[in-house]
Design an enzyme around this catalytic site. Structure first.
Site, PDB file in Angstrom:
ATOM      1  N   GLU A 127      -3.013   6.525 -21.412  1.00  0.00           N
ATOM      2  CA  GLU A 127      -1.977   6.754 -22.417  1.00  0.00           C
ATOM      3  C   GLU A 127      -0.666   7.053 -21.688  1.00  0.00           C
ATOM      4  O   GLU A 127      -0.676   7.355 -20.494  1.00  0.00           O
ATOM      5  CB  GLU A 127      -2.372   7.933 -23.326  1.00  0.00           C
ATOM      6  CG  GLU A 127      -3.635   7.644 -24.113  1.00  0.00           C
ATOM      7  CD  GLU A 127      -4.029   8.786 -25.050  1.00  0.00           C
ATOM      8  OE1 GLU A 127      -3.270   9.796 -25.119  1.00  0.00           O
ATOM      9  OE2 GLU A 127      -5.073   8.664 -25.699  1.00  0.00           O
ATOM     10  N   THR A 158      -5.043  -3.653 -19.515  1.00  0.00           N
ATOM     11  CA  THR A 158      -5.289  -5.007 -19.007  1.00  0.00           C
ATOM     12  C   THR A 158      -6.046  -5.808 -20.062  1.00  0.00           C
ATOM     13  O   THR A 158      -6.992  -5.284 -20.660  1.00  0.00           O
ATOM     14  CB  THR A 158      -6.098  -4.933 -17.697  1.00  0.00           C
ATOM     15  OG1 THR A 158      -5.323  -4.222 -16.738  1.00  0.00           O
ATOM     16  CG2 THR A 158      -6.422  -6.316 -17.165  1.00  0.00           C
ATOM     17  N   ASP A 238     -15.858   4.535 -11.599  1.00  0.00           N
ATOM     18  CA  ASP A 238     -16.544   4.560 -10.289  1.00  0.00           C
ATOM     19  C   ASP A 238     -16.998   3.153  -9.913  1.00  0.00           C
ATOM     20  O   ASP A 238     -16.908   2.740  -8.756  1.00  0.00           O
ATOM     21  CB  ASP A 238     -17.787   5.465 -10.344  1.00  0.00           C
ATOM     22  CG  ASP A 238     -17.439   6.932 -10.074  1.00  0.00           C
ATOM     23  OD1 ASP A 238     -16.295   7.198  -9.662  1.00  0.00           O
ATOM     24  OD2 ASP A 238     -18.324   7.779 -10.275  1.00  0.00           O
ATOM     25  N   GLN A 334       5.804 -12.176   6.607  1.00  0.00           N
ATOM     26  CA  GLN A 334       6.459 -12.101   7.913  1.00  0.00           C
ATOM     27  C   GLN A 334       6.172 -13.355   8.742  1.00  0.00           C
ATOM     28  O   GLN A 334       7.046 -13.867   9.437  1.00  0.00           O
ATOM     29  CB  GLN A 334       5.970 -10.836   8.649  1.00  0.00           C
ATOM     30  CG  GLN A 334       6.845 -10.423   9.824  1.00  0.00           C
ATOM     31  CD  GLN A 334       8.212  -9.937   9.381  1.00  0.00           C
ATOM     32  OE1 GLN A 334       8.395  -9.490   8.249  1.00  0.00           O
ATOM     33  NE2 GLN A 334       9.198 -10.045  10.255  1.00  0.00           N
ATOM     34  N   GLY A 337       8.224 -16.127   7.539  1.00  0.00           N
ATOM     35  CA  GLY A 337       9.665 -15.904   7.696  1.00  0.00           C
ATOM     36  C   GLY A 337      10.395 -16.124   6.383  1.00  0.00           C
ATOM     37  O   GLY A 337       9.960 -15.653   5.329  1.00  0.00           O
ATOM     38  N   GLY A 338      11.479 -16.882   6.444  1.00  0.00           N
ATOM     39  CA  GLY A 338      12.279 -17.134   5.239  1.00  0.00           C
ATOM     40  C   GLY A 338      11.443 -17.786   4.150  1.00  0.00           C
ATOM     41  O   GLY A 338      11.593 -17.479   2.956  1.00  0.00           O
ATOM     42  N   GLU A 361      -6.867   1.687 -11.656  1.00  0.00           N
ATOM     43  CA  GLU A 361      -8.229   2.235 -11.546  1.00  0.00           C
ATOM     44  C   GLU A 361      -8.285   3.327 -10.469  1.00  0.00           C
ATOM     45  O   GLU A 361      -9.221   3.420  -9.688  1.00  0.00           O
ATOM     46  CB  GLU A 361      -9.258   1.114 -11.341  1.00  0.00           C
ATOM     47  CG  GLU A 361      -9.239   0.169 -12.550  1.00  0.00           C
ATOM     48  CD  GLU A 361     -10.456  -0.707 -12.708  1.00  0.00           C
ATOM     49  OE1 GLU A 361     -11.551  -0.265 -12.313  1.00  0.00           O
ATOM     50  OE2 GLU A 361     -10.304  -1.801 -13.248  1.00  0.00           O
ATOM     51  N   SER A 364      -4.276   5.290  -4.747  1.00  0.00           N
ATOM     52  CA  SER A 364      -4.888   5.614  -3.453  1.00  0.00           C
ATOM     53  C   SER A 364      -4.973   7.132  -3.266  1.00  0.00           C
ATOM     54  O   SER A 364      -5.894   7.629  -2.610  1.00  0.00           O
ATOM     55  CB  SER A 364      -4.091   4.969  -2.324  1.00  0.00           C
ATOM     56  OG  SER A 364      -4.273   3.576  -2.379  1.00  0.00           O
TER      57      SER A 364
END
Lengths: 382, 260
Positions: A127, A158, A238, A334, A337-338, A361, A364
C-alpha cells in the site's frame, strides 16, 4: 543441498528459450519503447503449459517443482524482464499460496484456470504507506451480509492493470502484524486498476495502483486462517524472492552475452576490443559472480521444492543475484561504450530493468535484515 | 494410417562443428539433440492426424542408448510411440549401413507412409530417404513442400529450382519433407512430460533380426581418406560498363560454356 537439474528441467528451459527467440526477441525493443504489455504472449505461455509449472497435474498443471518455475522466469528474463516478472508473480505469488494455504475447494476453483492462463494473477499486498513495513496495512475487510467487503488502495501491483485473479491482503482485526487476512478472488465490480505507475524500466510489465471500493469477496474466499494473513504474505514472499533471484540471473546472463558478442565483433585499434584486458576482466568477473548467484538461486529453489526452510537461502540468493544483475548491466553498457548508452543495442534497457531486482519483493536492505535475523536471532532485534 | 518418422540425433546445431583430426569424423561428444529438419516431418504427420485421418505416429531412430532423450524430444513434438534401435554394434555406420538398419526396422511394421526431414544437420546429408526407399522398394519423393492424402494416393508438391512439381504416388511410400512445408509447433510442457510415458520399444540388433556384419563399421563402405577446405572460386573478372558490358558478359559466358 546441491541443486541438480533433471531432463525435464532442461527441456522446459529449452522450450522457453525457443519460444522467446521466436516470439519475444524480435519485439522486445519495440515493446519497451512503447511501454507495451504483451498480455497475449502470457496467454500463449498458458497454452504451452508454462504458466502451470508448479500446479499439480490433477489441477491441470505440470506438477513440477519450484526450480522449474525459477528456470522459466530466468529464461524469460534473458529476453524480457517485464514478462518474466509477470510469470514470477502469477506462479510464485498467486498459485504458490493457493497450493500451500488454499482449501481444496479454492484450489479446484482457481488452479486449473491459473494453469491454463485463462486467469492471470496479481498479488496485492503493498500500500502507499505499507511497503517494507507490511504490518502497516490499512485496507479494511468487514463481514457484511455473509460476504467480505474490502476497501483500500493497493500500489505497485505487478500485473495489476490486466490481472483477472488477485491474492489480496486486508485488515480484519486490530492493528499491527496480527489482524491481517488474505483473500483470493477474480476481478469484479469494486476492484479497479486506477493507473499505471510510470517507472525507470520494466516497461513491458504492468505496475498498477489497485483500488478496492466496496469490493465484495465470498466468505469462503478467505485464504488460510483469519487474522493470520501476514504469515501467508511473508511465507509467500520467502518463495517469491527466489523467482526474483532467477529473474536477476536471466538479466545478468543477457547482459553478459551482449557484452561478449559486442567485444568479439567490435574492432578498434586494429582488432576486436575483446583482446584488451580492460574489456576482458569485467566480463570475467561478472561470469564468475553470475555462476555463483545462479547456484544460490537453484539451491534456494531446491530447498523450497523439498519443503525445507528456504527463507535464509532465498534472501541470500536474491541479495547476491540482484547485485550481479545491476553490475552485469553496467558492464554491458561500459563494454558497448556509446552504443551501450543508445537505445538501439539493448544494454541501456538491461541497465534500467536490472535495478528493480534490488527493490521489489524485499529491498536488498530487507534481504540483509532477513539474513541477519537468521544468523543473530533475538539479538538482532535488540 | 500408420506413419513412421525416421529421426536422427545430431550435435547441437547452434554449437560449432568440429572434426576429430585423428579419425576425420565429426565430434559428437558435446550436447546432442533432435535433427531440427525432422521437426517438420513430425509436424506434417501431426497435421495429417489432426485432419481427421485416424493415424498412429511412430518415431524411428537408429542411434546409441544415450539418444533416448532425443527420442523423447521427437515424441514431445507429436509422436505416439517410438522404436529405437540401440546397439553398440551400430557404431561407425555409414549411409549404406544405417539405411539397412532403418529399412529392417520399417519392415517390422506395415507403415503406410515413411517421412524424413530433408537433411541431417550434422553431415548435411540429403540421401537417407532415397536409400531407405530403395531398400524397401517403395516410391520416394524428396523436398516435399506439401502433402495431400486422397485415399491410398499421396499427392506431393515438390520444390524444385524452377518452381514446383506435383507428383502422385501410391501408398506405401517414402517422402522427405522440405523445411518450408510447415512451421513446427512448440512442444507444450504437458507434451514434454507425457513423452516419457508413451510406449518406447528399444531393440538390439538381435531383436530386430539384423546381421551385425551388415551394419556398423563392418557393414559400411565409406572411408574418409582426407579432409580439405573447398577450393577458392578463382580469380574474378570485373567488367565495367562502358557501353559494351553486355557483349563482354556474353563472351565470358560462351567462353566458359555456360551458354552455347
Amino acid at each position: 543441498m546441491i541443486p541438480a537439474l533433471s531432463d525435464v528441467h532442461e527441456d522446459l528451459s529449452a522450450l522457453v528459450r525457443d519460444f522467446c527467440e521466436r516470439e519475444i526477441a524480435p519485439h522486445t525493443a519495440d515493446w519497451d519503447r512503447t511501454h507495451h504489455v504483451p498480455v497475449p504472449v502470457l496467454r500463449q505461455l498458458g497454452d504451452l503449459g508454462v504458466l502451470g509449472v508448479i500446479i499439480p497435474e490433477e489441477h491441470g498443471g505440470a506438477g513440477l517443482d519450484y526450480t522449474a518455475l525459477c528456470l522459466v522466469v530466468e529464461e524469460l528474463a534473458r529476453h524480457d524482464a517485464g514478462l518474466s516478472v509477470a510469470v514470477a508473480v502469477h506462479g510464485g505469488l498467486c498459485a504458490a499460496p493457493l497450493l500451500r494455504f488454499g482449501s481444496p475447494e479454492q484450489q479446484a476453483r482457481y488452479l486449473p484456470r491459473l494453469a491454463s492462463g485463462e486467469l492471470l494473477g496479481a498479488y496485492a499486498l503493498t500500500e502507499p504507506d505499507a511497503g517494507s513495513d507490511t504490518a502497516a496495512i490499512r485496507a479494511q475487510a468487514v463481514l457484511d451480509d455473509g460476504q467480505w467487503r474490502l476497501d483500500g488502495t493497493k500500489t505497485w501491483i505487478t500485473n495489476g492493470g490486466f490481472a483477472d485473479f488477485f491474492v489480496l491482503f486486508a485488515r480484519t482485526g486490530g492493528g499491527g502484524a496480527k489482524g491481517v487476512s488474505a483473500f483470493v478472488s477474480t476481478r469484479a465490480e469494486g476492484l479497479g486498476s486506477s493507473h499505471e505507475i510510470p517507472k525507470l524500466g520494466l516497461h513491458t510489465s504492468s505496475t498498477a495502483e489497485v483500488v478496492l471500493d466496496g469490493f465484495r469477496v465470498a466468505a469462503d474466499d478467505l485464504l488460510g486462517v483469519r487474522d493470520d494473513g501476514l504469515k501467508i504474505a511473508l511465507a509467500t514472499l520467502d518463495g517469491g524472492r527466489i523467482t526474483i533471484a532467477a529473474q536477476a540471473c536471466g538479466i545478468a546472463r543477457a547482459a553478459l552475452d551482449l557484452a561478449c558478442r559486442y567485444a568479439a565483433d567490435r574492432h578498434a585499434f586494429g582488432g576486436p576490443i575483446a583482446r584488451f584486458q580492460g574489456v576482458q576482466f569485467p566480463i570475467a568477473d561478472i561470469s564468475a559472480r553470475l555462476e555463483g548467484a545462479r547456484l544460490l538461486m537453484l539451491r534456494a529453489a531446491a530447498l523450497r521444492s523439498a519443503g525445507k526452510p528456504h527463507g535464509l537461502a532465498g534472501a541470500q540468493a536474491k541479495l547476491i543475484a540482484s547485485r550481479v544483475a545491476v553490475d552485469a548491466a553496467d558492464v554491458a553498457v561500459q563494454t558497448l561504450g556509446g552504443y551501450g548508452y543508445s537505445a538501439e543495442f539493448g544494454a541501456e534497457r538491461l541497465y534500467r530493468d536490472a535495478k528493480i531486482t534490488e527493490l521489489y519483493e524485499g529491498t536488498s536492505q530487507i534481504q540483509r535484515l532477513v539474513i541477519a535475523r537468521h544468523l543473530l536471532g533475538a539479538a538482532a532485534r535488540g | 494410417m500408420k506413419i513412421a518418422i525416421c529421426v536422427k540425433e545430431v550435435p547441437d546445431p547452434t554449437a560449432e562443428k568440429r572434426i576429430d583430426p585423428g579419425t576425420n569424423r565429426l565430434v559428437r561428444t558435446g550436447e546432442n539433440t533432435l535433427n531440427p529438419y525432422d521437426r517438420h516431418a513430425i509436424e506434417e504427420a501431426v497435421r495429417i492426424k489432426e485432419s481427421g485421418v485416424e493415424t498412429e505416429i511412430s518415431i524411428v531412430l537408429v542411434g546409441p542408448a544415450s539418444a533416448a532423450r532425443t527420442v523423447d524430444k521427437a515424441l514431445a513434438q507429436g509422436g505416439d510411440r517410438s522404436v529405437h534401435l540401440a546397439d553398440d554394434g551400430l557404431a561407425d555406420s555409414d549411409i549404406l549401413a544405417t539405411s539397412r538398419a532403418l529399412a529392417a526396422l520399417l519392415e517390422r511394421d506395415a507403415y503406410d507412409l515413411v517421412l524424413f526431414g530433408q537433411q541431417a544437420s550434422d553431415a548435411e546429408c540429403y540421401v537417407m530417404a532415397a536409400a531407405v526407399a530403395e531398400r524397401l522398394d517403395r516410391p520416394c519423393v524428396s523436398q516435399a513442400a506439401s502433402l495431400t492424402l486422397d485415399g491410398s494416393t499421396l499427392r506431393v508438391k515438390r520444390q524444385v529450382e524452377t518452381g514446383y512439381d506435383t507428383v502422385e504416388m501410391p501408398l506405401p511410400a517414402v517422402v522427405s519433407v522440405s523445411d518450408a512445408i510447415n512451421e513446427p509447433r512448440y512442444p507444450s510442457l504437458p507434451a514434454i512430460m507425457g513423452a516419457k510415458r508413451k510406449p518406447h520399444e528399444v531393440l538390439s540388433l538381435a531383436d530386430a533380426g539384423i546381421d551385425p556384419d551388415t551394419v556398423g563399421g563392418a557393414g559400411s563402405r565409406t572411408t574418409v581418406r582426407g579432409l580439405s577446405k573447398p577450393a577458392g572460386r578463382g580469380a574474378s573478372v570485373r567488367i565495367e560498363d562502358d557501353g559494351t558490358a553486355a557483349e563482354k558478359i556474353l563472351a565470358f559466358l560462351v567462353e566458359n560454356k555456360v551458354v552455347v
